[in-house]
Design a protein around this motif. Structure first.
Motif, PDB file in Angstrom:
ATOM      1  N   TRP A 173     -10.163  32.697  -1.708  1.00 13.35           N
ATOM      2  CA  TRP A 173      -9.899  31.300  -2.052  1.00 13.35           C
ATOM      3  C   TRP A 173     -10.302  31.694  -3.480  1.00 13.35           C
ATOM      4  CZ3 TRP A 173     -12.796  27.889  -4.551  1.00 13.35           C
ATOM      5  CH2 TRP A 173     -12.149  26.974  -5.712  1.00 13.35           C
ATOM      6  N   LEU A 174     -10.860  32.226  -4.051  1.00 14.36           N
ATOM      7  CA  LEU A 174     -11.224  32.437  -5.024  1.00 14.36           C
ATOM      8  C   LEU A 174     -10.138  33.508  -6.097  1.00 14.36           C
ATOM      9  CD1 LEU A 174     -15.119  32.726  -5.797  1.00 14.36           C
ATOM     10  CD2 LEU A 174     -13.959  30.998  -6.642  1.00 14.36           C
ATOM     11  N   VAL A 175      -9.839  34.189  -4.916  1.00 14.27           N
ATOM     12  CA  VAL A 175      -8.953  35.009  -5.305  1.00 14.27           C
ATOM     13  C   VAL A 175      -7.634  34.758  -5.650  1.00 14.27           C
ATOM     14  CG1 VAL A 175      -7.321  37.500  -5.254  1.00 14.27           C
ATOM     15  CG2 VAL A 175      -9.702  37.347  -4.887  1.00 14.27           C
ATOM     16  N   LEU A 176      -7.112  33.681  -4.897  1.00 19.05           N
ATOM     17  CA  LEU A 176      -5.536  33.085  -5.223  1.00 19.05           C
ATOM     18  C   LEU A 176      -5.673  31.996  -5.840  1.00 19.05           C
ATOM     19  CD1 LEU A 176      -4.825  32.815  -1.096  1.00 19.05           C
ATOM     20  CD2 LEU A 176      -4.243  34.213  -2.875  1.00 19.05           C
ATOM     21  N   GLN A 177      -7.207  31.709  -6.434  1.00 19.81           N
ATOM     22  CA  GLN A 177      -6.869  30.508  -7.381  1.00 19.81           C
ATOM     23  C   GLN A 177      -6.732  31.275  -9.032  1.00 19.81           C
ATOM     24  OE1 GLN A 177      -7.448  27.104  -7.835  1.00 19.81           O
ATOM     25  NE2 GLN A 177      -7.598  27.157  -5.706  1.00 19.81           N
ATOM     26  N   GLY A 178      -7.322  32.747  -8.889  1.00 20.77           N
ATOM     27  CA  GLY A 178      -7.033  33.268 -10.499  1.00 20.77           C
ATOM     28  C   GLY A 178      -5.547  33.301 -10.389  1.00 20.77           C
ATOM     29  N   LEU A 179      -4.832  34.090  -9.127  1.00 19.86           N
ATOM     30  CA  LEU A 179      -3.472  34.294  -9.540  1.00 19.86           C
ATOM     31  C   LEU A 179      -2.798  32.959  -9.348  1.00 19.86           C
ATOM     32  CD1 LEU A 179      -2.644  36.834  -6.326  1.00 19.86           C
ATOM     33  CD2 LEU A 179      -3.620  36.940  -8.772  1.00 19.86           C
ATOM     34  N   ALA A 180      -3.086  32.151  -8.905  1.00 18.02           N
ATOM     35  CA  ALA A 180      -2.391  30.495  -9.413  1.00 18.02           C
ATOM     36  C   ALA A 180      -2.644  30.192 -11.441  1.00 18.02           C
ATOM     37  CB  ALA A 180      -2.618  29.939  -8.673  1.00 18.02           C
ATOM     38  N   SER A 181      -3.677  30.993 -11.943  1.00 17.08           N
ATOM     39  CA  SER A 181      -3.908  29.864 -12.645  1.00 17.08           C
ATOM     40  C   SER A 181      -3.024  30.792 -14.117  1.00 17.08           C
ATOM     41  CB  SER A 181      -5.596  30.253 -13.084  1.00 17.08           C
ATOM     42  OG  SER A 181      -5.984  31.168 -12.936  1.00 17.08           O
ATOM     43  N   VAL A 182      -2.441  31.641 -13.547  1.00 14.95           N
ATOM     44  CA  VAL A 182      -2.243  33.049 -14.398  1.00 14.95           C
ATOM     45  C   VAL A 182      -0.495  32.197 -15.399  1.00 14.95           C
ATOM     46  CG1 VAL A 182       0.038  35.185 -14.296  1.00 14.95           C
ATOM     47  CG2 VAL A 182      -2.365  34.780 -12.620  1.00 14.95           C
ATOM     48  N   THR A 183      -0.681  33.052 -16.323  1.00  9.90           N
ATOM     49  CA  THR A 183      -0.061  32.239 -17.157  1.00  9.90           C
ATOM     50  C   THR A 183       0.742  33.150 -17.535  1.00  9.90           C
ATOM     51  OG1 THR A 183      -1.522  32.518 -19.108  1.00  9.90           O
ATOM     52  CG2 THR A 183      -1.771  30.175 -18.463  1.00  9.90           C
ATOM     53  N   LEU A 184       1.824  33.007 -18.587  1.00 10.05           N
ATOM     54  CA  LEU A 184       3.421  34.116 -18.932  1.00 10.05           C
ATOM     55  C   LEU A 184       2.009  33.941 -20.357  1.00 10.05           C
ATOM     56  CD1 LEU A 184       5.632  34.635 -19.670  1.00 10.05           C
ATOM     57  CD2 LEU A 184       6.348  33.268 -20.813  1.00 10.05           C
ATOM     58  N   THR A 185       1.846  33.963 -21.433  1.00 10.77           N
ATOM     59  CA  THR A 185       0.434  34.281 -22.228  1.00 10.77           C
ATOM     60  C   THR A 185      -0.278  35.246 -21.342  1.00 10.77           C
ATOM     61  OG1 THR A 185       0.847  32.234 -23.085  1.00 10.77           O
ATOM     62  CG2 THR A 185      -0.590  33.276 -24.188  1.00 10.77           C
ATOM     63  N   GLY A 186      -0.854  34.940 -21.094  1.00  9.93           N
ATOM     64  CA  GLY A 186      -2.043  35.950 -19.827  1.00  9.93           C
ATOM     65  C   GLY A 186      -0.827  37.063 -19.127  1.00  9.93           C
ATOM     66  N   VAL A 187       0.226  37.024 -18.886  1.00  7.27           N
ATOM     67  CA  VAL A 187       1.084  38.388 -18.340  1.00  7.27           C
ATOM     68  C   VAL A 187       1.205  39.450 -19.475  1.00  7.27           C
ATOM     69  CG1 VAL A 187       3.306  39.584 -17.311  1.00  7.27           C
ATOM     70  CG2 VAL A 187       1.127  36.976 -15.937  1.00  7.27           C
ATOM     71  N   LEU A 188       1.772  38.433 -20.651  1.00 10.29           N
ATOM     72  CA  LEU A 188       1.918  39.488 -21.532  1.00 10.29           C
ATOM     73  C   LEU A 188       0.515  39.733 -22.604  1.00 10.29           C
ATOM     74  CD1 LEU A 188       4.928  36.820 -23.185  1.00 10.29           C
ATOM     75  CD2 LEU A 188       5.101  38.919 -21.733  1.00 10.29           C
TER      76      LEU A 188
END
Length: 156
Positions: free
Chosen positions: A80-95
């Motif tokens: 759940w923690l891993v998936l919550q972290g992946l769900a909070s990914v933003t475009l700025t963070g990915v860039l």
């Protein structure tokens, strides 16, 4: 045992266990303490026999299942923690994460292009001698019709 003795023993066991008239046995299902209670103060403790209903192997399985359930719950919380972290990914963070990799790729491409241009041979073709250019055009045009005219051009 001989056959006769075995048959007699079997008859005795069957008669002892499957009698039609069995003596009435009373098994107590409750306990009644008829001792007098004190007029003042607390009651003294009464001894109660400890007869467990659950066998030891069943209690062991119950404890093991509780341990397995707790372990699976821990794994589920981690997922759940891993998936919550992946769900909070933003475009700025990915860039921001991929920017260093893109910079390295761009630098590698530029260096590779510069090296390939430096290593490529410069070719100059120099033709010496007379050059003759001959151009002939033969054009035949044929037009037929008045309102729906068709024109045919033959160029050679």
């Amino acid at each position: 045992m001989s056959d006769f003795e075995a048959a007699a023993e079997a008859k005795r066991i069957l008669d002892a266990n499957f009698r039609t008239e069995q003596p009435v046995r009373h098994f107590p299902t409750s306990f009644r303490d008829d001792t007098e209670l004190p007029a003042y103060g607390t009651t003294p403790p009464v001894h109660q026999d400890d007869r467990r209903i659950v066998p030891a192997w069943a209690a062991g399985i119950a404890v093991a299942s509780i341990g397995v359930g707790a372990g699976v719950t821990g794994i589920g919380c981690g997922a759940w923690l891993v998936l919550q972290g992946l769900a909070s990914v933003t475009l700025t963070g990915v860039l921001m994460v991929t920017l260093p990799f893109a910079g390295l790729a761009m630098a590698a491409t530029a260096i590779g292009g510069a090296i390939s241009r430096a290593r490529s041979a410069v070719t100059k073709n120099i033709y010496e001698g007379p050059v003759t250019q001959k151009t002939e055009i033969h054009n035949n045009t044929t037009t037929r019709g008045m309102f729906f005219a068709r024109t045919r051009n033959d160029v050679r």
